[in-house]
Structures are given as structure tokens and as C-alpha cells.
Design a protein around this motif. Structure first.
Motif, PDB file in Angstrom:
ATOM      1  N   PHE A  64     -12.639   8.790  -5.868  1.00  0.00           N
ATOM      2  CA  PHE A  64     -11.111   8.566  -5.431  1.00  0.00           C
ATOM      3  C   PHE A  64     -10.360   9.762  -5.837  1.00  0.00           C
ATOM      4  CE2 PHE A  64     -12.459   4.195  -6.059  1.00  0.00           C
ATOM      5  CZ  PHE A  64     -11.994   3.694  -4.889  1.00  0.00           C
ATOM      6  N   PHE A  65     -11.222  10.750  -6.662  1.00  0.00           N
ATOM      7  CA  PHE A  65     -10.579  11.976  -7.113  1.00  0.00           C
ATOM      8  C   PHE A  65     -11.149  13.310  -6.405  1.00  0.00           C
ATOM      9  CE2 PHE A  65      -9.788   8.786 -10.461  1.00  0.00           C
ATOM     10  CZ  PHE A  65      -8.284   8.814 -10.620  1.00  0.00           C
ATOM     11  N   GLU A  66     -12.089  13.023  -5.652  1.00  0.00           N
ATOM     12  CA  GLU A  66     -12.744  14.067  -5.049  1.00  0.00           C
ATOM     13  C   GLU A  66     -11.573  14.889  -4.208  1.00  0.00           C
ATOM     14  OE1 GLU A  66     -16.378  14.139  -3.787  1.00  0.00           O
ATOM     15  OE2 GLU A  66     -16.948  13.014  -5.431  1.00  0.00           O
ATOM     16  N   GLY A 125       3.340   6.877  -4.697  1.00  0.00           N
ATOM     17  CA  GLY A 125       3.362   7.035  -6.142  1.00  0.00           C
ATOM     18  C   GLY A 125       4.409   6.157  -6.771  1.00  0.00           C
ATOM     19  N   THR A 126       5.227   5.178  -5.836  1.00  0.00           N
ATOM     20  CA  THR A 126       5.944   4.386  -6.531  1.00  0.00           C
ATOM     21  C   THR A 126       5.489   3.537  -7.527  1.00  0.00           C
ATOM     22  OG1 THR A 126       7.270   4.525  -4.619  1.00  0.00           O
ATOM     23  CG2 THR A 126       8.110   2.701  -6.057  1.00  0.00           C
ATOM     24  N   ASN A 127       4.436   2.743  -7.323  1.00  0.00           N
ATOM     25  CA  ASN A 127       3.641   1.838  -8.021  1.00  0.00           C
ATOM     26  C   ASN A 127       2.047   2.887  -8.351  1.00  0.00           C
ATOM     27  OD1 ASN A 127       5.628   0.180  -7.650  1.00  0.00           O
ATOM     28  ND2 ASN A 127       4.283  -1.417  -7.079  1.00  0.00           N
ATOM     29  N   ARG A 128       1.634   2.563  -9.477  1.00  0.00           N
ATOM     30  CA  ARG A 128       0.441   3.228 -10.054  1.00  0.00           C
ATOM     31  C   ARG A 128      -0.619   2.079  -9.878  1.00  0.00           C
ATOM     32  NH1 ARG A 128       2.279   7.434 -14.685  1.00  0.00           N
ATOM     33  NH2 ARG A 128       4.193   8.101 -13.723  1.00  0.00           N
ATOM     34  N   VAL A 129      -1.914   2.646  -9.780  1.00  0.00           N
ATOM     35  CA  VAL A 129      -2.974   1.864 -10.010  1.00  0.00           C
ATOM     36  C   VAL A 129      -3.760   2.085 -11.126  1.00  0.00           C
ATOM     37  CG1 VAL A 129      -5.361   1.295  -9.209  1.00  0.00           C
ATOM     38  CG2 VAL A 129      -3.454   2.036  -7.528  1.00  0.00           C
ATOM     39  N   GLY A 130      -3.616   0.934 -11.947  1.00  0.00           N
ATOM     40  CA  GLY A 130      -4.080   1.102 -13.120  1.00  0.00           C
ATOM     41  C   GLY A 130      -5.537   1.234 -13.582  1.00  0.00           C
ATOM     42  N   ALA A 131      -6.077   1.817 -14.581  1.00  0.00           N
ATOM     43  CA  ALA A 131      -7.627   2.213 -14.789  1.00  0.00           C
ATOM     44  C   ALA A 131      -8.471   0.806 -14.455  1.00  0.00           C
ATOM     45  CB  ALA A 131      -7.918   2.568 -15.953  1.00  0.00           C
ATOM     46  N   SER A 132      -8.090  -0.430 -14.832  1.00  0.00           N
ATOM     47  CA  SER A 132      -9.000  -1.447 -14.698  1.00  0.00           C
ATOM     48  C   SER A 132      -9.039  -1.966 -13.233  1.00  0.00           C
ATOM     49  CB  SER A 132      -8.552  -2.668 -15.613  1.00  0.00           C
ATOM     50  OG  SER A 132      -7.377  -2.935 -15.268  1.00  0.00           O
ATOM     51  N   ILE A 171       0.661  -1.228  -0.014  1.00  0.00           N
ATOM     52  CA  ILE A 171      -0.242   0.043   0.082  1.00  0.00           C
ATOM     53  C   ILE A 171       0.972   1.278   0.141  1.00  0.00           C
ATOM     54  CG2 ILE A 171      -1.543   1.455   1.292  1.00  0.00           C
ATOM     55  CD1 ILE A 171      -2.991  -1.172   2.120  1.00  0.00           C
ATOM     56  N   GLN A 172       1.780   1.354   0.728  1.00  0.00           N
ATOM     57  CA  GLN A 172       2.887   2.302   0.699  1.00  0.00           C
ATOM     58  C   GLN A 172       3.368   2.789  -0.626  1.00  0.00           C
ATOM     59  OE1 GLN A 172       5.720   1.500   3.773  1.00  0.00           O
ATOM     60  NE2 GLN A 172       4.436   2.207   5.575  1.00  0.00           N
ATOM     61  N   LYS A 173       3.560   1.716  -1.375  1.00  0.00           N
ATOM     62  CA  LYS A 173       4.040   1.859  -2.622  1.00  0.00           C
ATOM     63  C   LYS A 173       3.012   2.768  -3.509  1.00  0.00           C
ATOM     64  CE  LYS A 173       7.104  -1.996  -3.136  1.00  0.00           C
ATOM     65  NZ  LYS A 173       7.476  -3.238  -3.851  1.00  0.00           N
ATOM     66  N   TYR A 174       1.823   2.340  -3.429  1.00  0.00           N
ATOM     67  CA  TYR A 174       0.863   3.330  -4.129  1.00  0.00           C
ATOM     68  C   TYR A 174       0.558   4.700  -3.514  1.00  0.00           C
ATOM     69  CZ  TYR A 174      -0.314  -1.224  -6.231  1.00  0.00           C
ATOM     70  OH  TYR A 174      -0.259  -2.198  -7.015  1.00  0.00           O
ATOM     71  N   GLU A 175       0.546   4.585  -2.173  1.00  0.00           N
ATOM     72  CA  GLU A 175       0.501   6.033  -1.349  1.00  0.00           C
ATOM     73  C   GLU A 175       1.555   6.864  -1.963  1.00  0.00           C
ATOM     74  OE1 GLU A 175       0.432   5.045   2.528  1.00  0.00           O
ATOM     75  OE2 GLU A 175      -1.575   4.812   2.696  1.00  0.00           O
ATOM     76  N   ILE A 192     -11.716  -1.793  -7.848  1.00  0.00           N
ATOM     77  CA  ILE A 192     -11.797  -1.113  -6.472  1.00  0.00           C
ATOM     78  C   ILE A 192     -13.054  -0.455  -6.229  1.00  0.00           C
ATOM     79  CG2 ILE A 192     -10.703   0.410  -4.887  1.00  0.00           C
ATOM     80  CD1 ILE A 192      -8.119  -0.630  -6.145  1.00  0.00           C
ATOM     81  N   ALA A 193     -13.286   0.241  -7.208  1.00  0.00           N
ATOM     82  CA  ALA A 193     -14.744   1.074  -6.943  1.00  0.00           C
ATOM     83  C   ALA A 193     -15.818   0.346  -6.948  1.00  0.00           C
ATOM     84  CB  ALA A 193     -14.667   2.151  -8.251  1.00  0.00           C
TER      85      ALA A 193
END
Length: 96
Positions: free
Chosen positions: A30-32, A7-14, A1-5, A19-20
Motif C-alpha cells: 500500500f506504500f509503493e 484523509g478525513t478518516n485514517r486506517v489504523g495499523a491493525s 471510502i471517500q473519507k479514507y481517500e 486488509i493486506a
């Protein structure tokens, strides 16, 4: 999770769509509060409530950890309630 927080790793659109879907929220959730986004009244996404920040900081402090650990070990609900009442009576600002 820290990698995503961080920005080291990215969450792809799919993955973001999945997740949504699991959380039953639109992807826009997630963009609010993102720069350039209009705030939707009553829906702040994952933004923290200002009053919760204080509680989170306290729970992470040495005193907060000691108090929480000791408090949850008290088996009697009535005793826990009396302790809460005692702490409220000792505090100078009794705002709920």
C-alpha cells in the motif's frame, strides 16, 4: 471510502494489516510509489497503468457511457465482435 481517500478518516495499523492479509499482499504494497520509497521492480501497488487512464476517462464520458450501454445489450457475440472490428477499421491508429 471517500473519507479514507481524502484523509478525513485514517486506517489504523491493525485494520491495514487485516486488509493486506485478505488481499494476500504485504502491508508495504500500500506504500509503493510513496515519496521516499524505492520502487520494487514489477510491483507498482495500486498505481494505474497510463494506458488504462485513457480507457477510464473514455468510459466516463457521455459517448463512452452511451456506447458501453448499447454494446452490452447486444446479445450476439459475433455481432459484438464485428462491431469491434468495424471500430478498429475506422480508427486512424490501430495500436493494441
Amino acid at each position: 471510502i471517500q473519507k479514507y481517500e481524502k484523509g478525513t478518516n485514517r486506517v489504523g495499523a491493525s485494520r491495514l494489516q487485516a486488509i493486506a492479509s485478505i488481499l494476500s499482499v504485504p502491508v508495504a504494497f500500500f506504500f509503493e510509489d510513496a515519496p521516499g520509497q524505492e520502487a520494487v521492480a514489477g510491483n507498482r501497488g495500486f498505481a494505474e497503468d497510463a494506458s488504462m487512464t485513457f480507457a477510464i476517462e473514455f468510459c466516463g464520458s457521455p459517448e463512452g457511457l452511451q456506447l458501453n450501454r448499447a454494446f452490452v445489450k447486444i446479445p450476439d457475440v459475433k455481432v459484438r465482435r464485428r462491431i469491434i472490428d468495424l471500430v478498429k477499421s475506422l480508427s486512424p491508429d490501430d495500436a493494441e
